[in-house]
Design a protein around this motif. Structure first.
Motif, PDB file in Angstrom:
ATOM      1  N   MET A 254       0.843  -1.199   0.000  1.00 36.86           N
ATOM      2  CA  MET A 254       0.000   0.000   0.000  1.00 36.86           C
ATOM      3  C   MET A 254       0.874   1.243   0.000  1.00 36.86           C
ATOM      4  O   MET A 254       1.733   1.410   0.846  1.00 36.86           O
TER       5      MET A 254
ATOM      6  N   PHE B  67      -2.230   7.407   0.767  1.00 35.73           N
ATOM      7  CA  PHE B  67      -3.444   8.056   0.351  1.00 35.73           C
ATOM      8  C   PHE B  67      -3.219   9.381  -0.289  1.00 35.73           C
ATOM      9  O   PHE B  67      -2.235  10.055  -0.024  1.00 35.73           O
TER      10      PHE B  67
ATOM     11  N   SER C 101      -4.542  12.165   0.444  1.00 37.88           N
ATOM     12  CA  SER C 101      -4.492  13.345   1.317  1.00 37.88           C
ATOM     13  C   SER C 101      -3.065  13.627   1.760  1.00 37.88           C
ATOM     14  O   SER C 101      -2.660  14.759   1.892  1.00 37.88           O
TER      15      SER C 101
ATOM     16  N   LEU D 247      -7.178  -0.707   3.270  1.00 29.72           N
ATOM     17  CA  LEU D 247      -7.521   0.538   2.596  1.00 29.72           C
ATOM     18  C   LEU D 247      -8.799   1.130   3.157  1.00 29.72           C
ATOM     19  O   LEU D 247      -8.913   2.331   3.367  1.00 29.72           O
TER      20      LEU D 247
ATOM     21  N   GLU E 273      -8.094   2.711   6.525  1.00 30.37           N
ATOM     22  CA  GLU E 273      -7.379   3.986   6.406  1.00 30.37           C
ATOM     23  C   GLU E 273      -8.298   5.067   5.838  1.00 30.37           C
ATOM     24  O   GLU E 273      -8.216   6.226   6.219  1.00 30.37           O
ATOM     25  N   GLU E 274      -9.151   4.673   4.905  1.00 29.98           N
ATOM     26  CA  GLU E 274     -10.075   5.640   4.312  1.00 29.98           C
ATOM     27  C   GLU E 274     -11.057   6.152   5.364  1.00 29.98           C
ATOM     28  O   GLU E 274     -11.327   7.357   5.454  1.00 29.98           O
TER      29      GLU E 274
ATOM     30  N   LEU F   7      -9.220   8.450   7.736  1.00 34.92           N
ATOM     31  CA  LEU F   7      -9.006   9.748   7.100  1.00 34.92           C
ATOM     32  C   LEU F   7     -10.319  10.538   7.047  1.00 34.92           C
ATOM     33  O   LEU F   7     -10.361  11.730   7.374  1.00 34.92           O
TER      34      LEU F   7
ATOM     35  N   ARG G 165      -8.488   4.836  -6.162  1.00 36.21           N
ATOM     36  CA  ARG G 165      -9.280   5.215  -4.994  1.00 36.21           C
ATOM     37  C   ARG G 165     -10.525   5.993  -5.412  1.00 36.21           C
ATOM     38  O   ARG G 165     -11.630   5.735  -4.933  1.00 36.21           O
TER      39      ARG G 165
ATOM     40  N   TYR H 276      -8.325  -2.032  -4.764  1.00 34.14           N
ATOM     41  CA  TYR H 276      -9.508  -1.174  -4.869  1.00 34.14           C
ATOM     42  C   TYR H 276     -10.630  -1.847  -5.647  1.00 34.14           C
ATOM     43  O   TYR H 276     -11.609  -1.206  -6.023  1.00 34.14           O
TER      44      TYR H 276
END
Lengths: 701, 701
Positions: A1, A4, A6, B50, B53-54, B57, B195, B235
Motif C-alpha cells: 500500500m 493516500f 491526502s 484501505l 485507512e479511508e 481519514l 481510490r 480497490y
C-alpha cells in the motif's frame, strides 16, 4: 500500500523548492522570530504586490506565525522593503555607495533593521525570493550585506513544445500551454510556473519548439501568446517564440522566404510590428535554420548572417533580439560533424547585427553526458554568444535517471578557452565580460511538463533550479546549488544534506561511467536516444550512427580528432589544442573523444584501455548501487511516498546502468576479442538479447 | 493577480469529491461527534486495510478530531466495521435476514451502534465510502438502514489512450499511464485514480484505445499492464485491454487473423493464457472490429459472431469477457447510418457465447448532445448488451463547456424500449433484468487525463462521478447525483446547493439548444468536432458530412427517417415507432432527427420551424448567460481561484454558444431565405468569417 491522496498530494512535488515549511530547528526558529516581527513594505505595482504576498507567505509559513505588514508605519518594523527611491532619506544616504546593478538587489542592515532594496520592482521580487531562501536554508540573518545581481541579461528557458501539446524530448508529460483554451482561460499553473522561474531569476521563456511551426505567428495564436505574456509579466518574464524561416510562404502567401527579397523583409517587419502591438515587451525570436531539415537562408543561397540580420532589423526598433542557433551539421559535408558549426559560423564573426545572439550548445555534438566545451566559445569575439544547455535529459536517461546536471554545466562554464589567454572561461564568454558585449544570454532546454511534479523525476527539479541559479551567476559552484536545493526541497538536517549533496555531485559522473566513459559519445539507440545502441550503423546519414562516433574495430576504439584524424582539435585555442592533442595531457575523461587507441593501450594507472573501459562501466553501476544505499538511509528525512517514488526510480536506473554496461561491453568485445576484466560483473544476457530490445513508443520523439 | 501556489494547490481540484473538509454546520458536527467516538474495525487484507485507512481519514477530517480505531475491543465502539462472517454472533443473528448482494454492503444499527458490513472485503470498502458520503453531504446518521449493491456487474471506464501517451478525444492532458516507466515505477496517481473510482463503485478499466495497437499485447507491455493491475486490485478494479483483431499478424508472425483458422485460435489462446499467468483476474478484451478502418472478422468473410466467440472461447476458462462493440457503419452501405448497427447485429442475437457482451453506444449515431436511445436496446434479448456512454465531451465542447452529462445518461436509461411491453426501460436492458442475463456491463469513455484536476473542466469531474453513480445504480436520478457531487466537492450551503443543482441540470439542455436543437445532430466541424460546421459537405464518406444529417435545403430541414424516408423508425418497437413516426406525437426535441420539415412548418406552440430554430439557439445562449450569473453569485461558497477558473471557462462557453448560434443560423438562412426571428440577437460576424475559422491543433485527435 502506497498511501493516500491526502498525504500524497502535499508530497506530489508540485510545490518544488518553494514549499515553505516551518523552520524545524528550535534555536534558529527563535532567532528568526526575534529578528523578524513586522515588515514595512512600500510601493504598489503588480510585481511589488507579488513580492509582498510572497514575503508574507514565506515568513508566515517559515516562522509559523502571522507577521505584521504595514505600508505606512516604519517605526517598529524589523524589515524594510522598498525600491531605493522610496526608502527614507537617511537610509538612502547610508546606502548611497551601494551600486545595485540592473535586476539586482541589496539585503543589508540599517539601524538594526533588515533592508531589502533594489532599483526596479523586479529587483525587489528577486531580493524577496533570496531573503526567503536564506531562511529556508537556515542561514544566519544577523549580519547581512548581500549585493547581488544577475551576471547574464537574458536567462531563458527553451520549451521544445509543439502546438499539439507534445514536447520534443519531453519526459514529464504534456506541454503546459493549453492553446485551445487560450487566450481567455489562464491556467493557474501558468502563474505557478512564472513564480517558480522568478524565484531563481529566469526572465524569459521561448514557448515553442525550435523545430518550429509557423502557425504560432498567425493572429489567433499571437492573441494566445499575448495572454501568456500578460500572465508572466508581473514575474519579470518575457515571452519569445521560435520563428520558422519559411513562415512568409506558409502563412504569408509569399512564394519565397529569401531574406534579401524586399517583400520578405516587409512581411517579417509587419508581422513583428503586429506582435509588439499585442505584446509590447515581446522578447524576440529563437531560430533553428538550415539544420536537420529546417528551412533557412541557405535555401536561397544566402547566409546565416543574411537570415538573422533580416529578423534583427525588424526586431530592433522594439528592442527585440534574435537568438540564432549554431547547431548545424550537414549530411553533404563529409568532415567530422564536431567541426561543422565552428567552420560555418566563425568566419561570420563581426557580421551579425548587435541584437543577434548566436546560441551555441555546450558541446559540438549534442548534449552528451560529457563533451569538451564547444570550440566556438571564445572564437567569435565580435558576436554575442548564448550558451544552450539541455535541462531535459534526452541522452541522460529521460526522467527516469537521477543525474544532477549543474555539475555538467559547471564543468563547461569553468572550462578555459584560452582565447584571450589563461582565464578566458566559457562563463566569461557567456556573460559578455571577456569580449565586452552589450548583451548576454543563456538558454536551457526545459524539462518541464504537465506531470504533477513538473519534471517527471523529483530530482530533475534540481536541474531546473540549478540551471536558473547558474543563469543568474555562472560562477556558482554546483555543490552550493545542490545543498541549497536539498535544503529548500527536503530537509536542513546535516545527516541528510551532506550525503545527499555528495550523491547529487557524484550522480553526473555515474551516468558518464555507465553510458559513455572515457570520452565515448552518442552511443544511444536510434530516434528515442534511450538505452544503448553502439551497434547501430545503418542509418542513412553517417553521423546519425553510433559507429560513426566510437569507431570500434579489431584494432581499437575512439574518434581520431588529432592532426592525423579530423583535426577538430585545431578549432581550439593553442594551449587547449596542445593539451587535447597529446596523449599524456589529454584528460582521460575525454580520451576517446579525441583519440582512436588500441585496445591494449596503457592508461596512466597502468590498466589497458579495454580493461579500463569495463572497469568504468562497472564503476557506473556501482555508483548507482551506492546512490540507492544512501537513499535508503534518507527515509527519516523524506516523506514515505516521495521516498518510495525515488527508490523505484533508482531501481530502474540500476537495472538500466547494468543494461548499458552489458550491452556496450558485449558489443565492444566482438571487436576487442578480449575477456572482460575481472572487476566487471558478467553480463546478464546475450548481445542478441540487448539488440532485440525495442522501444516503439518512447516519449519525447 | 490570480493568487499563489500555496493556496492554489489545495484548490487545484486534484482531490476531486474526496477532499474531506471538516463539517461546517456546528449542530450537525456536534451530532456526528456525539455519535462517532470510536471504531471497531475487524479484519486484515489489502482491501480492508484501505477501507480502514479511508474511514480513519474521512472521520478524522470530517469530524476534526482523532477517532480511536481498535481491532480488539468492541465494547465502547460507536461503529463496527467487519465482513458478515467476522461479526459477533449476536449481531449476525440480528442481521441474518438481510441479504447483501454481491459487491454490496449494509449500514445499519445494532444496540445503538452503527454497523457497516458486507460479504466480501470490497463490499466493506464500498460501504465505507458510502458512509463517508453521508457525512460529507451532511445527512442524518441516527437511523440508518441502507442495503445497497450495484445493479450492474461490470462498471467500466474505457480509456481511449494510445501507447504514445496521447488520448483520442482526450481534453484533459495526457494519458495517466506512464508506459516507459512501467512496470517498476508505480505513479502515486495510479493509486489516487483507483481510490477515486472505488469511491463511486467503478470496478473495471480498459487501459487502451478502441482504435487499438497490438503492441500492448507483447510480453513487455503485459508486464506493465500487470503492474497496473497489481496497483488497482486492492480497490476492486480489474484491468481490460483492447485487442486489435489483426494482432496475430502484427505481433504474432501469422499471415492471417481469420478467426476460423486453427492457428489463429491457438495464437489467441496462448496469448490469453500468458496474460492470465501474469494477471489472474484480468477482465478481458474490448474490441472495435470492422469499424472505421479497424480490422475484423469481415476481412476474412467471417462475422462478428465468429470473431467475438473465438476470443470468448479462449477467455472463458479464465472467466474473462469480450466486450464487442456494435459501433459499426460502412461507407459501402448507402442506407441511413443510423440503421446500420441494428441491421448488422440484431440478426446475430443468440449466437454469441455467454461471455460476450455487445457494447452499444447510447444512440445510433455518435455521442451527440441528444439522440434517441439506440434501437438495439431491447432488440437482442438473447445477448448481454453493455451501454457505452461517452464521458469525455467529444461533441459537447471538449473540457471547455460546462455540461452535466448524468442528465443525458438518465434520459437514455429511463427511455422505454417497449420491447417487452411498457416499462422495458433501457436501464433494465443494461442491468440484465429485462431478459435475465447472467452478466451485465456498462462502459464510460473516460474524460480523465494528466491535468491537475483530472478532467480539464472542474465541473467535468461531475461527469466522471455521475457516470460511476449511474453505473452502480442506473435508476438514480440526476438531481440527486448533482446535489451529492456539489455537496461533496464544494459546499453544503443550501444557497449554493439549490441554484447550482438547477444550473447543472439545465446545462445539458443549454448545450443542446446552442448546438443542435430540435433533433439536429452531427453538425460539428470536421475531425476535431469542435465548433459548428453545418456547411461541411465534401468529405469523402457521405455520412461524415454534417449536410448528410441536417439535409437543409430551400424547402426545409431534417432527416426523414419515417417510412417515406430511411424507415429507421421501424427498428424501434411498435409503440415507440408509432410515436416517432407521427408528427403530433414525436417529441419536439427529436423532431428533425426523424422528420424533414418545411421551414414554415408550425410547431405545437404556434411558431414556425424556422423561428423556433432561431429561438432555441438564442435560448441556449441565454441559458449560458444565466449560468454565468448564477456562478457569479456563488463566490461566497467557492475559493477565489476555483471561482475565477470556472468564470473564465463560462466566458468562453458563452462566446462559443454565440458562435454556434450565429454560424448555424447564418448557414441555414442561406437555405431558408427567411429573416431571423426578432427574439434572436443578430449575428456578430458574417457566415464567411465563421467558415474561415480553423482549429489545426485542436486536442484529442
Amino acid at each position: 500500500m502506497l498511501g493516500f491522496y491526502s498525504t500524497a498530494f502535499s508530497q506530489s512535488g508540485y510545490g518544488l523548492w518553494l514549499d515553505y515549511e516551518k523552520v524545524n530547528d528550535a534555536s534558529i526558529l527563535s532567532d528568526y522570530q526575534n529578528q523578524i516581527r513586522s515588515v514595512y513594505f512600500l510601493g504598489e505595482s503588480e510585481t511589488l504586490n507579488l513580492a509582498r504576498e510572497e514575503l508574507k507567505l514565506g515568513l508566515n509559513s517559515l516562522l509559523g506565525s502571522s507577521i505584521d505588514f504595514s505600508s505606512t508605519n516604519s517605526n517598529n518594523a524589523s524589515i524594510t522593503v522598498a525600491t531605493f527611491d522610496q526608502l527614507e532619506r537617511k537610509t538612502q544616504r547610508k546606502l548611497k555607495k551601494i551600486d545595485i546593478a540592473k535586476d539586482g538587489y541589496y539585503i543589508g542592515h540599517d539601524s538594526g533593521k533588515i533592508v531589502i532594496t533594489a532599483k526596479e520592482d523586479i529587483g525587489i521580487l528577486y531580493g524577496v525570493f533570496n531573503f526567503i531562501r536564506l531562511l529556508q536554508t537556515q542561514q544566519p540573518i544577523d549580519n547581512l550585506a548581500i549585493l547581488d545581481a544577475p551576471k547574464i541579461d537574458l536567462r531563458i528557458l527553451n520549451h521544445w513544445d509543439n502546438l499539439d501539446g507534445t514536447i520534443e524530448r519531453g519526459y514529464a508529460g504534456k506541454s503546459l500551454w493549453k492553446w485551445q483554451k487560450l487566450p481567455k482561460y489562464i491556467d493557474q499553473r501558468y502563474i505557478d510556473y512564472a513564480r517558480a522561474n522568478a524565484s531563481i531569476g529566469i526572465n524569459g521563456t521561448v514557448l515553442t519548439n525550435v523545430n518550429a511551426n509557423a502557425w504560432v505567428l498567425t493572429p489567433s495564436y499571437i492573441d494566445k501568446v499575448a495572454a501568456l505574456a500578460d500572465a508572466f509579466r508581473p514575474y519579470g518574464i518575457k515571452v519569445y517564440l521560435t520563428a520558422r524561416f519559411s513562415a512568409p510562404i506558409e502563412i504569408g502567401g509569399l512564394s519565397t522566404a529569401d531574406p534579401l527579397e524586399a517583400k520578405v523583409q516587409q512581411w517579417w517587419k509587419t508581422k513583428i510590428d503586429s506582435i509588439y502591438a499585442k505584446i509590447p515587451d515581446f522578447g524576440g525570436f529563437l531560430v533553428k535554420a538550415n539544420s536537420e531539415g529546417q528551412p533557412g537562408p541557405q535555401n536561397y543561397g544566402r547566409t546565416h548572417v543574411d537570415g538573422a540580420n533580416m529578423m534583427a532589423e525588424a526586431l530592433e526598433p522594439h528592442n527585440g533580439v534574435v537568438l540564432w542557433r549554431a547547431f548545424v551539421y550537414s549530411e553533404h559535408d563529409a568532415t567530422d560533424r564536431a567541426k561543422q558549426a565552428y567552420s560555418e559560423f566563425v568566419p561570420m564573426d563581426g557580421k551579425f547585427k548587435e541584437n543577434v545572439i548566436v546560441q551555441v550548445k555546450n558541446g559540438a555534438i549534442d548534449f552528451q553526458p560529457r563533451e569538451p566545451f564547444h570550440p566556438i566559445f571564445g572564437a567569435m569575439p565580435k558576436t554575442a554568444l548564448a550558451m544552450e544547455f539541455q535541462i531535459t535529459q534526452e541522452y541522460l536517461g529521460f526522467s527516469t535517471h537521477l543525474v544532477f546536471l549543474p555539475k555538467l554545466y559547471e564543468e563547461v562554464l569553468q572550462a578555459d578557452t584560452y582565447q584571450q589567454g589563461k582565464g578566458s572561461l566559457v562563463a566569461k564568454v557567456i556573460d559578455g565580460s571577456l569580449d565586452n558585449h552589450k548583451i548576454s544570454a543563456i538558454s536551457g532546454v526545459s524539462n518541464i511538463g504537465s506531470d504533477l511534479n513538473w519534471t517527471g523525476h523529483p530530482f530533475a527539479q534540481a536541474n531546473w533550479y540549478g540551471y536558473g541559479r547558474l543563469a543568474w551567476d555562472p560562477y556558482l559552484d554546483s555543490e552550493t546549488i545542490a545543498e541549497q536545493w536539498l535544503r529548500s526541497t527536503y530537509s536542513n538536517d546535516k545527516d541528510f544534506v551532506k550525503p545527499m549533496t555528495d550523491l547529487l555531485i557524484e550522480s553526473r559522473e555515474a551516468v558518464v561511467n555507465y553510458m559513455t566513459p572515457l570520452g565515448l559519445h552518442h552511443m544511444m539507440d536510434t530516434d528515442h536516444h534511450y538505452g544503448p545502441g553502439p551497434w547501430v550503423s545503418e542509418l542513412p546519414r553517417p553521423e546519425w550512427n553510433p559507429t560513426y562516433y566510437h569507431k570500434a574495430d579489431s584494432k581499437g576504439i575512439g574518434f581520431d580528432r588529432t592532426k592525423q584524424g579530423s583535426d577538430a582539435i585545431a578549432q581550439y585555442a593553442d594551449p587547449v589544442a596542445k593539451k587535447f592533442e597529446q596523449l599524456d595531457q589529454v584528460p582521460e575523461n575525454l580520451l576517446l573523444w579525441f583519440h582512436h587507441l588500441p585496445w591494449d593501450y596503457t592508461l596512466s594507472d597502468g590498466k589497458t584501455l579495454w580493461n579500463s573501459l569495463g572497469i568504468h562501466y562497472q564503476k557506473g553501476v556501482d555508483q548507482v548501487r551506492e546512490m540507492k544505499k544512501v537513499w535508503e538511509q534518507m527515509s527519516p528525512y523524506v516523506d514515505p511516498i516521495s521516498h518510495k517514488e525515488v527508490s523505484m526510480l533508482l531501481d530502474i536506473q540500476l537495472h538500466e546502468a547494468i543494461w548499458w554496461k552489458d550491452a556496450c561491453m558485449l558489443y565492444f568485445q566482438k571487436h576487442s576479442k578480449l575477456p572482460f576484466p575481472k572487476a566487471m560483473e558478467k553480463p546478464k544476457h546475450s548481445l542478441k538479447h540487448y539488440k532485440s530490445l525495442k522501444h516503439p513508443y518512447a516519449p519525447g520523439i
